[in-house]
Design an enzyme around this catalytic site. Sequence first.
Site, PDB file in Angstrom:
ATOM      1  N   GLY A  10      48.347  26.011  52.524  1.00 30.56           N
ATOM      2  CA  GLY A  10      46.655  25.017  52.125  1.00 30.56           C
ATOM      3  C   GLY A  10      47.660  23.759  52.041  1.00 30.56           C
ATOM      4  N   ILE A  11      48.361  22.870  52.457  1.00 27.84           N
ATOM      5  CA  ILE A  11      48.962  21.549  52.434  1.00 27.84           C
ATOM      6  C   ILE A  11      47.578  20.968  52.503  1.00 27.84           C
ATOM      7  CG2 ILE A  11      49.929  21.640  54.291  1.00 27.84           C
ATOM      8  CD1 ILE A  11      52.252  20.346  52.854  1.00 27.84           C
ATOM      9  N   SER A  84      38.345  29.138  48.987  1.00 33.03           N
ATOM     10  CA  SER A  84      38.698  28.817  47.461  1.00 33.03           C
ATOM     11  C   SER A  84      37.696  28.641  46.702  1.00 33.03           C
ATOM     12  CB  SER A  84      39.737  27.885  47.261  1.00 33.03           C
ATOM     13  OG  SER A  84      39.263  26.174  48.168  1.00 33.03           O
ATOM     14  N   SER A 125      43.459  32.523  39.617  1.00 41.35           N
ATOM     15  CA  SER A 125      42.391  31.761  39.207  1.00 41.35           C
ATOM     16  C   SER A 125      41.800  32.096  37.695  1.00 41.35           C
ATOM     17  CB  SER A 125      41.340  31.534  40.005  1.00 41.35           C
ATOM     18  OG  SER A 125      40.534  31.504  40.287  1.00 41.35           O
ATOM     19  N   GLU A 127      39.185  32.257  37.474  1.00 44.90           N
ATOM     20  CA  GLU A 127      37.782  32.805  37.904  1.00 44.90           C
ATOM     21  C   GLU A 127      38.363  34.688  37.962  1.00 44.90           C
ATOM     22  OE1 GLU A 127      34.577  32.468  39.729  1.00 44.90           O
ATOM     23  OE2 GLU A 127      35.154  30.337  37.934  1.00 44.90           O
ATOM     24  N   TYR A 149      34.990  36.015  45.531  1.00 43.93           N
ATOM     25  CA  TYR A 149      36.281  35.391  45.531  1.00 43.93           C
ATOM     26  C   TYR A 149      37.642  35.746  44.709  1.00 43.93           C
ATOM     27  CZ  TYR A 149      38.982  31.262  43.729  1.00 43.93           C
ATOM     28  OH  TYR A 149      40.052  30.530  43.504  1.00 43.93           O
ATOM     29  N   PHE A 188      32.581  21.392  45.686  1.00 47.74           N
ATOM     30  CA  PHE A 188      33.153  21.464  43.992  1.00 47.74           C
ATOM     31  C   PHE A 188      31.736  20.812  43.293  1.00 47.74           C
ATOM     32  CE2 PHE A 188      36.360  23.326  47.087  1.00 47.74           C
ATOM     33  CZ  PHE A 188      36.589  24.497  46.249  1.00 47.74           C
ATOM     34  N   THR A 190      32.689  19.148  40.451  1.00 51.12           N
ATOM     35  CA  THR A 190      32.814  18.082  40.005  1.00 51.12           C
ATOM     36  C   THR A 190      32.813  16.567  41.369  1.00 51.12           C
ATOM     37  OG1 THR A 190      34.969  18.851  40.908  1.00 51.12           O
ATOM     38  CG2 THR A 190      34.147  18.955  37.829  1.00 51.12           C
TER      39      THR A 190
HETATM   40  P1  NAP Z   1      40.969  23.712  48.657  1.00 49.32           P
HETATM   41  O1  NAP Z   1      40.618  22.487  49.224  1.00 49.32           O
HETATM   42  O2  NAP Z   1      39.993  24.501  49.433  1.00 49.32           O
HETATM   43  O3  NAP Z   1      42.443  24.080  49.613  1.00 49.32           O
HETATM   44  C1  NAP Z   1      42.276  25.311  50.403  1.00 49.32           C
HETATM   45  C2  NAP Z   1      42.959  25.493  52.071  1.00 49.32           C
HETATM   46  O4  NAP Z   1      44.147  26.432  52.146  1.00 49.32           O
HETATM   47  C3  NAP Z   1      43.192  24.288  53.012  1.00 49.32           C
HETATM   48  O5  NAP Z   1      44.367  23.808  53.291  1.00 49.32           O
HETATM   49  C4  NAP Z   1      42.275  25.052  53.722  1.00 49.32           C
HETATM   50  O6  NAP Z   1      43.092  24.837  55.405  1.00 49.32           O
HETATM   51  C5  NAP Z   1      43.581  26.555  53.763  1.00 49.32           C
HETATM   52  N1  NAP Z   1      43.473  27.791  54.404  1.00 49.32           N
HETATM   53  C6  NAP Z   1      41.872  28.577  54.293  1.00 49.32           C
HETATM   54  N2  NAP Z   1      42.034  29.097  54.803  1.00 49.32           N
HETATM   55  C7  NAP Z   1      43.086  29.548  55.922  1.00 49.32           C
HETATM   56  C8  NAP Z   1      43.777  30.565  56.392  1.00 49.32           C
HETATM   57  N3  NAP Z   1      42.651  32.000  56.895  1.00 49.32           N
HETATM   58  N4  NAP Z   1      44.608  30.712  56.107  1.00 49.32           N
HETATM   59  C9  NAP Z   1      45.738  29.327  56.223  1.00 49.32           C
HETATM   60  N5  NAP Z   1      44.802  28.817  55.107  1.00 49.32           N
HETATM   61  C10 NAP Z   1      44.125  28.299  55.118  1.00 49.32           C
HETATM   62  O7  NAP Z   1      41.379  24.845  47.473  1.00 49.32           O
HETATM   63  P2  NAP Z   1      42.451  23.747  46.357  1.00 49.32           P
HETATM   64  O8  NAP Z   1      41.500  23.308  45.314  1.00 49.32           O
HETATM   65  O9  NAP Z   1      43.411  22.698  46.122  1.00 49.32           O
HETATM   66  O10 NAP Z   1      43.328  24.545  45.356  1.00 49.32           O
HETATM   67  C11 NAP Z   1      44.610  25.821  45.676  1.00 49.32           C
HETATM   68  C12 NAP Z   1      44.275  26.739  45.617  1.00 49.32           C
HETATM   69  O11 NAP Z   1      43.975  27.316  44.077  1.00 49.32           O
HETATM   70  C13 NAP Z   1      43.297  27.902  46.177  1.00 49.32           C
HETATM   71  O12 NAP Z   1      44.054  29.100  46.105  1.00 49.32           O
HETATM   72  C14 NAP Z   1      42.654  28.049  45.403  1.00 49.32           C
HETATM   73  O13 NAP Z   1      41.963  29.389  45.310  1.00 49.32           O
HETATM   74  C15 NAP Z   1      43.742  28.717  43.764  1.00 49.32           C
HETATM   75  N6  NAP Z   1      43.150  27.523  42.799  1.00 49.32           N
HETATM   76  C16 NAP Z   1      42.354  26.420  42.626  1.00 49.32           C
HETATM   77  C17 NAP Z   1      41.419  26.064  41.356  1.00 49.32           C
HETATM   78  C18 NAP Z   1      40.937  24.467  41.368  1.00 49.32           C
HETATM   79  O14 NAP Z   1      40.503  24.534  40.659  1.00 49.32           O
HETATM   80  N7  NAP Z   1      41.390  23.624  42.196  1.00 49.32           N
HETATM   81  C19 NAP Z   1      41.987  26.444  40.424  1.00 49.32           C
HETATM   82  C20 NAP Z   1      42.337  27.865  40.394  1.00 49.32           C
HETATM   83  C21 NAP Z   1      43.130  28.397  41.782  1.00 49.32           C
HETATM   84  P3  NAP Z   1      41.855  23.604  55.381  1.00 49.32           P
HETATM   85  O15 NAP Z   1      41.895  22.369  55.635  1.00 49.32           O
HETATM   86  O16 NAP Z   1      42.297  24.184  57.630  1.00 49.32           O
HETATM   87  O17 NAP Z   1      40.074  24.377  55.523  1.00 49.32           O
HETATM   88  O1  G4F Z   2      32.997  23.612  40.684  1.00 42.25           O
HETATM   89  P1  G4F Z   2      32.551  24.668  41.474  1.00 42.25           P
HETATM   90  O2  G4F Z   2      31.614  25.647  42.109  1.00 42.25           O
HETATM   91  O3  G4F Z   2      33.969  25.761  40.628  1.00 42.25           O
HETATM   92  P2  G4F Z   2      34.429  27.326  40.033  1.00 42.25           P
HETATM   93  O4  G4F Z   2      33.130  27.767  41.012  1.00 42.25           O
HETATM   94  O5  G4F Z   2      34.483  27.138  38.586  1.00 42.25           O
HETATM   95  O6  G4F Z   2      35.666  27.528  41.124  1.00 42.25           O
HETATM   96  C1  G4F Z   2      36.696  26.622  40.780  1.00 42.25           C
HETATM   97  O7  G4F Z   2      37.352  26.955  39.950  1.00 42.25           O
HETATM   98  C2  G4F Z   2      38.060  28.548  40.368  1.00 42.25           C
HETATM   99  C3  G4F Z   2      38.593  28.649  39.238  1.00 42.25           C
HETATM  100  O8  G4F Z   2      38.018  28.520  37.880  1.00 42.25           O
HETATM  101  C4  G4F Z   2      38.852  28.309  41.304  1.00 42.25           C
HETATM  102  F1  G4F Z   2      39.643  29.251  41.391  1.00 42.25           F
HETATM  103  C5  G4F Z   2      38.739  28.374  42.752  1.00 42.25           C
HETATM  104  O9  G4F Z   2      38.530  27.821  43.911  1.00 42.25           O
HETATM  105  C6  G4F Z   2      37.050  26.719  42.424  1.00 42.25           C
HETATM  106  O10 G4F Z   2      38.176  25.320  42.873  1.00 42.25           O
HETATM  107  O11 G4F Z   2      31.438  25.650  39.451  1.00 42.25           O
HETATM  108  C7  G4F Z   2      31.634  25.519  38.761  1.00 42.25           C
HETATM  109  C8  G4F Z   2      30.762  25.661  38.013  1.00 42.25           C
HETATM  110  C9  G4F Z   2      30.048  27.184  38.497  1.00 42.25           C
HETATM  111  O12 G4F Z   2      29.400  27.687  37.093  1.00 42.25           O
HETATM  112  C10 G4F Z   2      27.962  26.478  39.621  1.00 42.25           C
HETATM  113  O13 G4F Z   2      27.377  27.859  39.180  1.00 42.25           O
HETATM  114  O14 G4F Z   2      29.222  24.606  38.359  1.00 42.25           O
HETATM  115  C11 G4F Z   2      28.043  25.100  39.163  1.00 42.25           C
HETATM  116  N1  G4F Z   2      27.245  24.527  39.512  1.00 42.25           N
HETATM  117  C12 G4F Z   2      26.262  24.053  38.791  1.00 42.25           C
HETATM  118  N2  G4F Z   2      25.415  23.768  40.328  1.00 42.25           N
HETATM  119  C13 G4F Z   2      27.490  24.094  40.665  1.00 42.25           C
HETATM  120  C14 G4F Z   2      26.108  23.547  40.403  1.00 42.25           C
HETATM  121  N3  G4F Z   2      28.426  24.357  41.419  1.00 42.25           N
HETATM  122  C15 G4F Z   2      28.166  24.151  42.606  1.00 42.25           C
HETATM  123  N4  G4F Z   2      29.773  24.028  43.979  1.00 42.25           N
HETATM  124  N5  G4F Z   2      27.191  23.374  43.264  1.00 42.25           N
HETATM  125  C16 G4F Z   2      26.306  23.061  42.185  1.00 42.25           C
HETATM  126  O15 G4F Z   2      25.502  22.243  42.844  1.00 42.25           O
END
Ligand code: NAP
Ligand code: G4F
Length: 333
Positions: A10-11, A84, A125, A127, A149, A188, A190
Amino acid sequence: MTKKSALITGITGQDGSYLAELLLTKGYEVHGLVRRTSSINTARIEHILDKIQLVQGDLTDESSLVSAIRQTKPDEIYNLAAQSFVGSSWSQPIFTAETTAIGVTRLLEAIRTTGSDAKFYQASSSEMFGKVQATPQNEKTPFYPRSPYAVAKLYGHWITVNYRESFGMYACSGILFNHESPRRGIEFVTRKISDGVARIYHGLQDELRLGNLDSKRDWGFAGDYVEAMWLMLQQEKPDDYVVGSGETHSVREFCELAFGAAGLDWEKYVKIDPRFVRPAEVDLLLGDASKAKKVLGWKPKVTFPELVKMMVESDIELVAGEMKRKGKIPRSN
Ligand code: NAP
Ligand code: G4F
């Protein structure tokens, strides 16, 4: 002394790019697993491409993971790859399970069968807490996932714990609450808001369509959170940690601050669109990161208002650049 080597899956994602930067500053040899795509998607790591090594592989393909480990011989493996986006997990539940859940077992099996003694980090997560059973949420709070998810992440979490207990692997699960940045994916909420604010500010659109404004999240800065990942792999014993800011804010509050940062009144522009309302919602997340603070010595540096401002300012600049390239004149202040 030989350099430590790390393999990041996921780099190309948000966290992968920040973690790669952090590990480079610490003197690591950084390898990144990248999957085959039809167009180049290395924008987030463009600035460090000459300092890292990329290796082909996919979490759905076991043999590619075995090859990647044999080739890179990592001391540490950070499994950040996943499908993700919660929203897409209802339209692609099987792919989400294949990547986000079973992908973790494939990687753990690749470590085990190659005889690698790499330390392993799993990106779990908040979640997984879903329909929360207690507030704030810590390592002992029961899980109640609310999306395909979250169900997949829960599997990834427990298989990590299981391989630690079954095979004595140094495997940690970081239960991270939402973390954002200017590199956040546009889908997402934000980044969708900060990008929308920037486009409205420059006169390119006149409304922003969102779903549930009442849901609350514990939002932090991704650059701070990748440090917690690294710290987890530097301890004597592997363990699981909650990582969050300890504050919760609604999507509505995020809108208010983000539009405010551009001198705009959010109520004039935000429209509710049922298309963005989820089949099952996670209403409130609030992390208690006491254990990470005590054991790892970790704490977040960027505050919520600073994060919102950082994202809005970055998108205003990004959209201005886009406009200039198209021969349009952006708003200047
Ligand atoms: P992200 O920006 O969506 O990055 C996901 C990465 O996974 C991308 O590099 C993507 O590659 C790669 N990927 C997806 N499917 C793959 C596969 N089948 N094989 C190999 N690589 C694959 O996510 P992030 O926000 O950086 O989050 C990183 C990790 O933390 C994820 O596992 C996410 O679920 C978890 N997480 C995130 C948050 C958050 O708030 N950001 C919170 C809790 C947990 P491509 O560029 O090719 O699509
Ligand atoms: O930004 P979101 O899509 O993030 P969500 O669902 O919290 O998930 C993210 O955080 C998780 C950690 O808790 C990660 F594991 C996951 O990979 C990801 O990074 O949505 C945040 C909130 C939700 O309640 C959604 O219903 O925002 C609400 N929302 C309202 N309007 C929306 C929208 N979300 C999205 N994406 N788009 C909208 O228009």
